[in-house]
Design a protein around this motif. Structure first.
Motif, PDB file in Angstrom:
ATOM      1  N   LEU A  62       0.847   6.085   8.134  1.00 12.19           N
ATOM      2  CA  LEU A  62      -0.008   5.836   9.284  1.00 12.19           C
ATOM      3  C   LEU A  62      -0.126   6.206  10.693  1.00 12.19           C
ATOM      4  N   ASP A 114      -3.224   5.028  -0.341  1.00  9.31           N
ATOM      5  CA  ASP A 114      -4.100   3.870  -0.227  1.00  9.31           C
ATOM      6  C   ASP A 114      -3.713   3.645   1.073  1.00  9.31           C
ATOM      7  N   ILE A 115      -2.778   4.728   2.221  1.00 10.59           N
ATOM      8  CA  ILE A 115      -3.438   4.288   3.487  1.00 10.59           C
ATOM      9  C   ILE A 115      -4.687   6.154   3.605  1.00 10.59           C
ATOM     10  N   ALA A 167       0.464  -1.050  -0.268  1.00 12.90           N
ATOM     11  CA  ALA A 167      -0.084  -0.233  -0.333  1.00 12.90           C
ATOM     12  C   ALA A 167       0.477   1.376  -0.042  1.00 12.90           C
ATOM     13  N   LYS A 214      -2.288  -2.261  10.648  1.00  9.55           N
ATOM     14  CA  LYS A 214      -1.100  -2.955   9.840  1.00  9.55           C
ATOM     15  C   LYS A 214      -0.402  -4.333  10.466  1.00  9.55           C
ATOM     16  N   CYS A 272       2.031  -3.123   3.555  1.00 15.00           N
ATOM     17  CA  CYS A 272       2.673  -1.929   3.251  1.00 15.00           C
ATOM     18  C   CYS A 272       4.845  -2.589   3.718  1.00 15.00           C
ATOM     19  N   ILE A 303      -3.675  -2.694   6.119  1.00 14.34           N
ATOM     20  CA  ILE A 303      -3.076  -2.626   5.366  1.00 14.34           C
ATOM     21  C   ILE A 303      -1.611  -2.867   4.999  1.00 14.34           C
TER      22      ILE A 303
END
Length: 697
Positions: A375, A197-198, A193, A332, A367, A365
């Motif tokens: 984030l 996207d976050i 991500a 996440k 990433c 998420i």
């Protein structure tokens, strides 16, 4: 009921039967007919105790016979007439009916007084169980929805992923390469991500949370029940996904993934609403006309950054707590378990959708660390839970400082299990210790990292541990469960450090009895395996006694006495959990009180987690708590509210201190009198304060 008796059902007629020799048939028959009530009660007791499958079917050979050679016969005895009502019984001395209360209190009391202790205990248990069933039946009935979740390709039967020669989580094109650490075979490749996207995920969650915050606790329980229903039905699938992605065994997945998650959901279903109800607080004397309470309200959208060692539980834990509190959440997960995280998140999304709610409430998420910083510093996040290592925690705290969300940090540990010298059952104790050390190949933040033993039983315990650890078998979930005790580690990145720590300890005097090095598995050469290790005579000057190992290594240290054991336990910078085993309650409680950590299990290992107590540590193991009432409330805005208790009675400012102040001297004396009257420590001081109030009003 006598085991020789039962109930027969012959051609639609119920009768009492017995297995006996022909010589005893006559006496049995006479005994029964002399007491019709006893016969009826025996028959009814038999009907209650015998299931249809256990009722013998008579054959021609079982018909009563007078032959003296018969060894086992079935004697048919016709039942007495059935009473016409619940209050009608037979007289024990005649065949005539008489009316009486079948369950009159005096009759029950007489039975209790004459019954055997076993019968009374069974009856009491039956009554208690009946009451529990009535209460459970009358409470909120289970309400859930059924749903299905498409399985990832790697979970399909017969799937064999590409064999990677040098397994790594980072693909050449910078995507996340998901593979099974036990085999080195590819599971999937995912696109990480971005910051955009976050942003999108947080915006969608915030929009969904506005509606979700208005749901009732009953509606939230329905979502959790729906989720729980799927978990219970899909234990094998969930365990397999967690095992493939993290390398653990299926039994480890049961304990660390499914059981603890199901128990947490169960706790929320039973106690969550009570914990989040407005809580009344006491008020001081001067505020006697007020009501004070704390209200627990949703925070909005929260975030959780969780570790890879328990991919299902670490993901689901913060999700279920956060949504039950009325929040949306962005999770996440670790890039090391991104494949299973995506599948587990889809389960939550489907559960929300099945219950008619917006699945955007929960988002995952996947990433790289640099994007994760976006984030944790996002202004749309109200609370951050971090589960991981100390170095990364410092980066998270620095990032979160930009917007100052509430922060809960759960880090590693160097948990000690202190074994006092009055332990006698060493073999059962060793079972707990081996499970505590080697659960999930030692990749367990509350795993036992140090076993501190007093001299009296030191040698015997070492002997038992050596034998047991030598017998541990290393392998994959793909093997038969009977052939595998310890699974793979999620990565081989820490193997060099682990071998150096063991080598350093041996050079300083420790004895390496088992293992101590990585394994080149014959069946899975690309898997990440480290041999189960036993290192004894470890001392506090060795690096391995102070640094978190997070691997399948059992360290045994010797303490001279209880004080020395506590000193060793407190000698590291960590303070997550601990355990103590023994018999002397004073010593057990002394150890529990003096260990510098957040949690202690007495005569057990890590049971505080399953008991839903607040989870967290002190010192280098982090701060804040999740789980239990404290953890659930930590993802809430704790709002203090004070309001008038009685209509027409409210606060008014006394003229003496009303603006503008007319006489500062009298105003000051009035204030002094108010304090003395309210909180004076003696009656005379309170009276003096009251006089000041009157005089200066």
């Amino acid at each position: 009921m006598d085991p020789a008796w039962g109930v027969g059902h012959f051609g639609g007629v119920v009768g009492v039967w017995s297995r006996s020799s022909s010589s005893s048939s006559s006496s049995s028959s006479t005994s029964i007919y002399s007491s019709p009530t006893s016969s009826y009660k025996a028959m009814m007791a038999g009907m209650a105790a015998v299931t249809p499958s256990s009722i013998p079917v008579p054959t021609t050979s079982s018909i009563p016979t007078t032959s003296s050679t018969s060894v086992a016969t079935t004697q048919f005895i016709p039942p007495p007439p059935v009473p016409t009502s619940a209050e009608e019984e037979y007289d024990s001395t005649s065949t005539t009916r008489k009316r009486k209360m079948a369950l009159h209190p005096s009759t029950v009391l007489e039975w209790v007084q004459t019954a055997s202790p076993t019968s009374a205990a069974i009856a009491s248990l039956a009554i208690a169980l009946s009451l529990w069933l009535v209460i459970a039946w009358s409470s909120e009935s289970p309400d859930y929805e059924e749903f299905t979740v498409p399985l990832p390709l790697a979970l399909e039967e017969g799937y064999v992923g590409k064999q990677l020669n040098a397994p790594s989580v980072k693909a050449e094109d910078n995507r996340i390469q998901c593979y099974a650490p036990a085999t080195g075979r590819l599971l999937d490749v995912l696109t990480p991500a971005s910051a955009n996207d976050i942003d999108t995920a947080i915006a969608k969650a915030a929009e969904a949370q506005k509606q979700w915050a208005r749901t009732t606790f009953k509606q939230r329980r329905k979502v959790l029940r729906t989720l729980q229903r799927y978990i219970l039905k899909s234990q094998d699938i969930i365990a397999r996904a967690a095992c493939l992605d993290s390398g653990k065994t299926k039994i480890d997945a049961f304990f660390g993934e499914i059981l603890v998650t199901a128990e947490k959901i169960n706790w929320l279903l039973k106690h969550g609403e009570n914990v989040l109800r407005p809580e009344r607080r006491s008020v001081p004397f001067l505020m006697m006309y007020k009501t004070a309470e704390v209200r627990y309200e949703p925070m909005g959208v929260v975030a959780a950054c969780v570790s890879w060692n328990y991919p299902f539980h670490n993901l689901l834990g913060p999700i279920v707590s956060s949504i039950f509190a009325g929040n949306g959440i962005i999770v996440k997960g670790s890039e090391s378990t991104a494949w299973s995280n995506a599948f587990f998140l889809s389960i939550v999304s489907r559960a929300l959708s099945a219950c008619g709610h917006n699945p955007d409430l929960v988002a995952g998420i996947c990433c790289w660390p640099e994007a994760a910083d976006h984030l944790t510093s996002h202004p749309g996040i109200s609370h951050v839970t971090f589960i991981g290592s100390r170095p990364v925690a410092k980066l998270v705290a620095k990032s979160a400082a930009a917007t100052l969300p509430a922060l809960c940090v759960e880090l590693g540990g160097k948990d000690a299990a202190i074994i006092l010298d009055d332990v006698t059952n060493i073999q059962p104790l060793s079972s707990v210790l081996v499970r505590g050390v080697f659960q999930s190949a030692g990749q367990n933040c509350i795993g036992i990292e140090r076993i501190i033993v007093l001299p009296k039983i030191y040698d015997r315990l070492v002997e038992i541990l050596e034998s047991r650890i030598k017998g541990l078998r290393v392998g994959s979930i793909l093997d038969n469960p009977e052939e595998t005790d310890v699974g793979a580690m999620v990565s081989a990145a820490g193997f060099d450090k682990l071998e150096k720590l063991i080598e350093d300890a041996v050079q300083k005097g420790a004895r390496l009895l088992v293992g101590g090095k990585r394994i080149n598995h014959l069946k899975y050469p690309q898997g990440h395996y480290f041999s189960p290790t036993l290192l004894v005579d470890v001392t506090t000057n060795m690096n391995i006694a102070n640094e978190e190992v997070f691997g399948p290594v059992c360290l045994v240290l010797k303490a001279q006495d209880v004080s020395h054991a506590i000193q060793i336990a407190n000698s590291t910078e960590y303070g997550l959990g601990g355990a103590v085993f023994g018999k002397n309650k004073a010593n057990l409680n002394r150890v529990a009180n003096e260990m510098k950590c957040g949690m202690v299990a007495i005569n057990d290992f890590a049971v505080f987690y399953l008991a839903q107590l607040p989870f967290g540590g002190v010192g280098g193991s982090g701060y804040g708590r999740f789980m239990g009432a404290e953890g659930l409330r930590s993802v809430c805005n704790m709002k203090s509210v004070c309001y008038d208790k009685y209509p027409g009675i409210s606060t008014s400012i006394p003229p003496r201190v009303d603006y503008p102040i007319q006489d500062r001297s009298k105003a000051w004396d009035f204030c002094r009198g108010l304090v003395e009257f309210s909180v004076g420590m003696t009656l005379s001081s309170k009276i003096a304060g009251l006089w000041r109030l009157v005089k200066n009003s």
